[in-house]
Write a protein that holds these residues in place. Structure first.
Motif, PDB file in Angstrom:
ATOM      1  N   ILE B 161       0.878  -1.253  -0.136  1.00 35.92           N
ATOM      2  CA  ILE B 161       0.088  -0.082   0.192  1.00 35.92           C
ATOM      3  C   ILE B 161       0.913   1.323   0.160  1.00 35.92           C
ATOM      4  O   ILE B 161       0.619   2.293  -0.658  1.00 35.92           O
ATOM      5  CB  ILE B 161      -1.005  -0.064   1.408  1.00 35.92           C
ATOM      6  CG1 ILE B 161      -1.948  -1.107   1.149  1.00 35.92           C
ATOM      7  CG2 ILE B 161      -1.479   1.384   1.499  1.00 35.92           C
ATOM      8  CD1 ILE B 161      -2.939  -1.265   2.048  1.00 35.92           C
ATOM      9  N   ILE B 175      -7.677   0.209  -5.775  1.00 36.33           N
ATOM     10  CA  ILE B 175      -8.316   0.325  -4.360  1.00 36.33           C
ATOM     11  C   ILE B 175      -9.863   0.255  -4.986  1.00 36.33           C
ATOM     12  O   ILE B 175     -10.683  -0.542  -4.246  1.00 36.33           O
ATOM     13  CB  ILE B 175      -8.273   1.590  -3.754  1.00 36.33           C
ATOM     14  CG1 ILE B 175      -6.742   1.171  -3.053  1.00 36.33           C
ATOM     15  CG2 ILE B 175      -9.322   1.990  -2.690  1.00 36.33           C
ATOM     16  CD1 ILE B 175      -6.340   2.422  -2.508  1.00 36.33           C
ATOM     17  N   THR B 178     -10.757  -3.250  -5.856  1.00 38.21           N
ATOM     18  CA  THR B 178     -11.018  -4.063  -4.924  1.00 38.21           C
ATOM     19  C   THR B 178     -12.087  -3.990  -4.084  1.00 38.21           C
ATOM     20  O   THR B 178     -12.831  -4.949  -3.797  1.00 38.21           O
ATOM     21  CB  THR B 178      -9.820  -3.814  -3.798  1.00 38.21           C
ATOM     22  OG1 THR B 178      -8.650  -3.986  -4.604  1.00 38.21           O
ATOM     23  CG2 THR B 178      -9.869  -4.824  -2.851  1.00 38.21           C
ATOM     24  N   ARG B 180     -14.904  -1.401  -1.601  1.00 35.28           N
ATOM     25  CA  ARG B 180     -14.547  -1.006   0.059  1.00 35.28           C
ATOM     26  C   ARG B 180     -14.732  -2.119   0.841  1.00 35.28           C
ATOM     27  O   ARG B 180     -14.220  -2.168   1.935  1.00 35.28           O
ATOM     28  CB  ARG B 180     -15.864   0.071   0.257  1.00 35.28           C
ATOM     29  CG  ARG B 180     -15.423   0.923   1.401  1.00 35.28           C
ATOM     30  CD  ARG B 180     -16.167   2.157   1.339  1.00 35.28           C
ATOM     31  NE  ARG B 180     -17.628   1.743   1.200  1.00 35.28           N
ATOM     32  CZ  ARG B 180     -18.581   2.785   0.991  1.00 35.28           C
ATOM     33  NH1 ARG B 180     -18.210   3.685   0.764  1.00 35.28           N
ATOM     34  NH2 ARG B 180     -20.026   2.116   1.028  1.00 35.28           N
ATOM     35  N   MET B 183     -11.577  -4.218   0.875  1.00 34.43           N
ATOM     36  CA  MET B 183     -10.614  -3.201   1.477  1.00 34.43           C
ATOM     37  C   MET B 183     -10.665  -2.939   3.083  1.00 34.43           C
ATOM     38  O   MET B 183      -9.962  -3.210   3.611  1.00 34.43           O
ATOM     39  CB  MET B 183     -10.838  -1.816   0.761  1.00 34.43           C
ATOM     40  CG  MET B 183      -9.775  -0.795   0.590  1.00 34.43           C
ATOM     41  SD  MET B 183      -8.521  -1.517  -0.489  1.00 34.43           S
ATOM     42  CE  MET B 183      -7.208  -1.977   0.924  1.00 34.43           C
ATOM     43  N   SER B 184     -12.019  -3.048   3.483  1.00 27.60           N
ATOM     44  CA  SER B 184     -12.163  -2.851   5.125  1.00 27.60           C
ATOM     45  C   SER B 184     -11.773  -4.229   5.535  1.00 27.60           C
ATOM     46  O   SER B 184     -11.005  -4.102   6.618  1.00 27.60           O
ATOM     47  CB  SER B 184     -13.593  -2.639   5.408  1.00 27.60           C
ATOM     48  OG  SER B 184     -14.235  -1.742   4.568  1.00 27.60           O
ATOM     49  N   SER B 186      -9.559  -6.103   4.448  1.00 26.64           N
ATOM     50  CA  SER B 186      -7.817  -6.320   4.653  1.00 26.64           C
ATOM     51  C   SER B 186      -6.969  -5.107   5.613  1.00 26.64           C
ATOM     52  O   SER B 186      -6.460  -5.570   6.320  1.00 26.64           O
ATOM     53  CB  SER B 186      -7.502  -5.701   3.223  1.00 26.64           C
ATOM     54  OG  SER B 186      -8.100  -6.591   2.165  1.00 26.64           O
ATOM     55  N   ILE B 198      -5.342   5.262   2.447  1.00 27.43           N
ATOM     56  CA  ILE B 198      -6.702   4.938   1.625  1.00 27.43           C
ATOM     57  C   ILE B 198      -7.673   5.652   1.735  1.00 27.43           C
ATOM     58  O   ILE B 198      -8.459   5.956   1.003  1.00 27.43           O
ATOM     59  CB  ILE B 198      -6.917   3.243   1.632  1.00 27.43           C
ATOM     60  CG1 ILE B 198      -5.580   2.531   1.295  1.00 27.43           C
ATOM     61  CG2 ILE B 198      -8.054   2.921   1.089  1.00 27.43           C
ATOM     62  CD1 ILE B 198      -5.870   1.093   1.530  1.00 27.43           C
ATOM     63  N   GLN B 230      -6.547  -9.885   2.469  1.00 31.26           N
ATOM     64  CA  GLN B 230      -5.505  -9.218   2.326  1.00 31.26           C
ATOM     65  C   GLN B 230      -5.024  -9.842   0.616  1.00 31.26           C
ATOM     66  O   GLN B 230      -4.545  -9.439  -0.048  1.00 31.26           O
ATOM     67  CB  GLN B 230      -4.671  -9.356   3.241  1.00 31.26           C
ATOM     68  CG  GLN B 230      -4.747  -8.477   4.527  1.00 31.26           C
ATOM     69  CD  GLN B 230      -3.694  -8.423   5.458  1.00 31.26           C
ATOM     70  OE1 GLN B 230      -2.786  -9.202   5.409  1.00 31.26           O
ATOM     71  NE2 GLN B 230      -4.005  -7.444   6.415  1.00 31.26           N
ATOM     72  N   PHE B 233      -6.629  -8.892  -2.119  1.00 32.44           N
ATOM     73  CA  PHE B 233      -6.138  -7.481  -2.571  1.00 32.44           C
ATOM     74  C   PHE B 233      -5.020  -7.584  -3.233  1.00 32.44           C
ATOM     75  O   PHE B 233      -4.842  -7.123  -4.349  1.00 32.44           O
ATOM     76  CB  PHE B 233      -6.155  -6.632  -1.468  1.00 32.44           C
ATOM     77  CG  PHE B 233      -5.417  -5.125  -1.453  1.00 32.44           C
ATOM     78  CD1 PHE B 233      -6.487  -4.280  -1.852  1.00 32.44           C
ATOM     79  CD2 PHE B 233      -4.378  -5.014  -1.605  1.00 32.44           C
ATOM     80  CE1 PHE B 233      -5.836  -2.917  -2.094  1.00 32.44           C
ATOM     81  CE2 PHE B 233      -3.513  -3.638  -1.762  1.00 32.44           C
ATOM     82  CZ  PHE B 233      -4.397  -2.824  -2.213  1.00 32.44           C
TER      83      PHE B 233
END
Lengths: 197, 377
Positions: B161, B175, B178, B180, B183-184, B186, B198, B230, B233
């Motif tokens: 990142i 992002i 991927t 939200r 992402m959250s 991860s 991010i 993760q 991602f």
């Protein structure tokens, strides 16, 4: 009212004017399956793409709200081309590249749509919210038709659809008479060939 | 087609306009439901039960009670279809029912309170969008800073990142692709620095939703689940990174556009030849062509060309060709065109032999084949 469901396969590049030898009012260009509901004098028509997703789902009320003259509809052809270009620039430069272009169009609904997308609202939630805004819009006729085209484009662009698919989404709004011409005249869009092959 | 648009338009047909005063009152109801949703994220169904007991508005009372009992979409819809709600003649009341039903739906799906609020206020139209933004901004300002401890799941993600953030466009693309939710999940196993990098991508409201979801998931997901998010991602990041490298290596945009344009003409011309040629020479040519070669050439052809070819084959050959098409990966342009030159050679030969084909078509086939070969060599 009795509703009959039937399906009809139709080849690419042919406008679908009849289903089971009965005329329909709307047509679509591109390969796919037509699932038509014989209701409201054929005004309710659902068209799926090859993946089974709805490309068009027409109802009498939606057709009435969007009703405008052919001349009016055709004035949006340059805008459709702009959207195809915008989709390419979005794929290159992301949201920062798209924002000024959407702002330049000057349609508040599209600006709000982009705002919501930038918040991370995507997919079904995004489409539902935009459908709600459209359905509560006080507009009808050509201004409503234009709003639908804008939001349809925004969905395709932000979902990073290939330009060819986005174009097919949009030409369907123009009716069978003009869709083929619009499709052919825009065929030289970048990425078109990638999608076709 | 925009999801649900025909249905939404049909259901709003014939509705009388609602006064701004009534809409403002409905806005307050939406805000109240959002606050309840916020509290229920921490307190669970008990908060919903208690709120339902205290609530005076019948639609909201019903909706909260349904959510507290864990009811989902269909049950909620059925409850709101009861005559007491569905048949109201008052346009304001009808709108209020629509707003609350949308909010309750979203609450039952576990949406973030701010998203629930967005879904509800959309029913009030564009003129309430700015007011909604103000309300959300005020909520964000009033929030306390979270003081939860960091949970670090060992892995490369924080470094990836940090490195990715140097290229803003690529960073945003990864992002957003991927999404939200992943992402959250991860970020639930990353240091605070990763979240801070991010969050700005989603703006103030979206960033707050991201952080809330991350905190929410931190206490609910296992280390294995966070690690799985993760790696998803990282997989997306690798794919997009590789795509970008391929694009960069293939030269500037203009040459790509030129290539695309050339490909369009190639595809159209090949398709036209297939459509224009007489049945007999086509059948002869196809019968002498290997299924894999034909399938490869068909990757550079419009669907109309596919149909003509398939309809010219017997049942057994058709099946063989369809199998070859299924088994073939997406090929690069030169490989497709090399296969096409073999098919064109067969077409030319069969056209001449059959004696039924006009010389114009034969010349077109030959000159097209020559132009393809000259570009390949």
């Amino acid at each position: 009212m009795k509703v009959h469901y039937f399906k009809a396969e139709f080849p690419a590049g042919k406008s679908c004017r009849t289903i089971k030898n009965k005329p329909i009012r709307f047509g679509i260009i591109g390969s796919g399956t037509v699932v038509a509901r014989q209701e409201w004098n054929y005004n309710n028509i659902e068209v799926c793409n090859d993946r089974g997703e709805f490309m068009i789902q027409w109802t009498a009320e939606l057709a009435r709200r969007m009703a405008c003259s052919r001349e009016e509809r055709l004035t949006l052809i340059p805008l459709v081309r702009t959207f195809i270009e915008m989709s390419a620039s979005f794929q290159e430069g992301g949201l920062p590249a798209l924002s000024p272009q959407v702002a330049a169009i000057g349609e508040p609904l599209a600006i709000i749509g982009l705002d919501l997308y930038s918040e991370g609202i995507v997919g079904e939630a995004f489409q539902d919210i935009m459908s709600t805004y459209l359905s509560t819009s006080p507009e009808s006729g050509f201004p409503f038709f234009k709003q639908c085209i804008l939001i349809e484009s925004l969905i395709g662009i932000t979902e990073v659809e290939p330009p060819a698919l986005l174009l097919r989404r949009l030409v369907a709004y123009f009716g069978a008479e003009d869709a083929l011409e619009l499709l052919e005249s825009t065929i030289s869009t970048p990425d078109w060939s990638r999608d076709r092959t | 087609m925009i999801r649900n648009l025909p249905g939404f338009v049909a259901s709003s047909a014939g509705c009388q306009p609602v006064s701004r005063r009534k809409k403002t009152a409905i806005f307050e109801v939406a805000a109240r439901l959002t606050l309840i949703a916020e509290k229920s994220r921490l307190g669970g169904p008990e908060v919903l039960r208690n709120s339902a007991l205290l609530e005076r508005r019948k639609q909201l009372k019903l909706g909260l009670d349904l959510c507290a009992r864990g009811m989902r979409h269909e049950s909620i819809d059925a409850a709101f279809r009861k005559p007491a709600f569905a048949r109201s003649e008052d346009p304001g009341e009808r709108l209020e029912t629509l707003v609350i039903r949308a909010g309750i739906h979203a609450l039952s799906e576990g949406d973030h309170p701010f998203l629930i609020f967005r879904k509800m206020t959309a029913f009030l139209g564009l003129e309430f969008y700015a007011k909604s933004n103000d309300w959300l901004a005020a909520r964000i300002t009033r929030r306390r800073k979270s003081r939860t401890e960091e949970l670090i799941v060992p892995g490369d993600l924080p470094d990836v990142i940090r490195e990715l953030a140097k290229d803003r466009i690529l960073f945003e693309r990864v992002i957003r692709t991927t999404g939200r939710d992943i992402m959250s999940a991860s970020l639930a196993g990353c240091p605070r620095e990763s979240l801070q990098l991010i969050k700005p991508v989603f703006g103030k409201v979206g960033g707050t939703i991201l952080e809330d979801n991350m905190l929410f998931l931190k206490s609910r997901l296992s280390t294995e689940e966070i690690a799985a998010a993760q790696s998803t991602f990282l997989e997306i990041e690798r794919t997009i990174h590789n795509q970008k490298q391929i694009q960069d290596a293939s030269g500037p945009e203009t040459s790509q556009a030129q290539t695309d344009s050339a490909n369009i003409h190639y595809i159209r011309e090949l398709t036209r030849i297939i459509l224009d040629i007489e049945d007999r020479p086509l059948k002869i040519a196809l019968s002498g062509t290997e299924a894999r070669t034909l399938a490869a050439a068909m990757q550079g052809m419009e669907p109309a060309g596919h149909e003509r070819i398939l309809s010219s084959l017997g049942k057994r050959d058709e099946k063989r060709l369809l199998d070859a098409l299924d088994n073939l990966d997406l090929l690069e342009t030169p490989e497709i065109q090399r296969a096409a030159t073999q098919v064109l050679a067969r077409l030319s030969e069969a056209s001449i032999k059959s004696g039924k084909q006009s010389s114009e078509i034969i010349n077109r086939i030959n000159s097209f084949a020559e132009s393809v070969i000259s570009k390949l060599t």
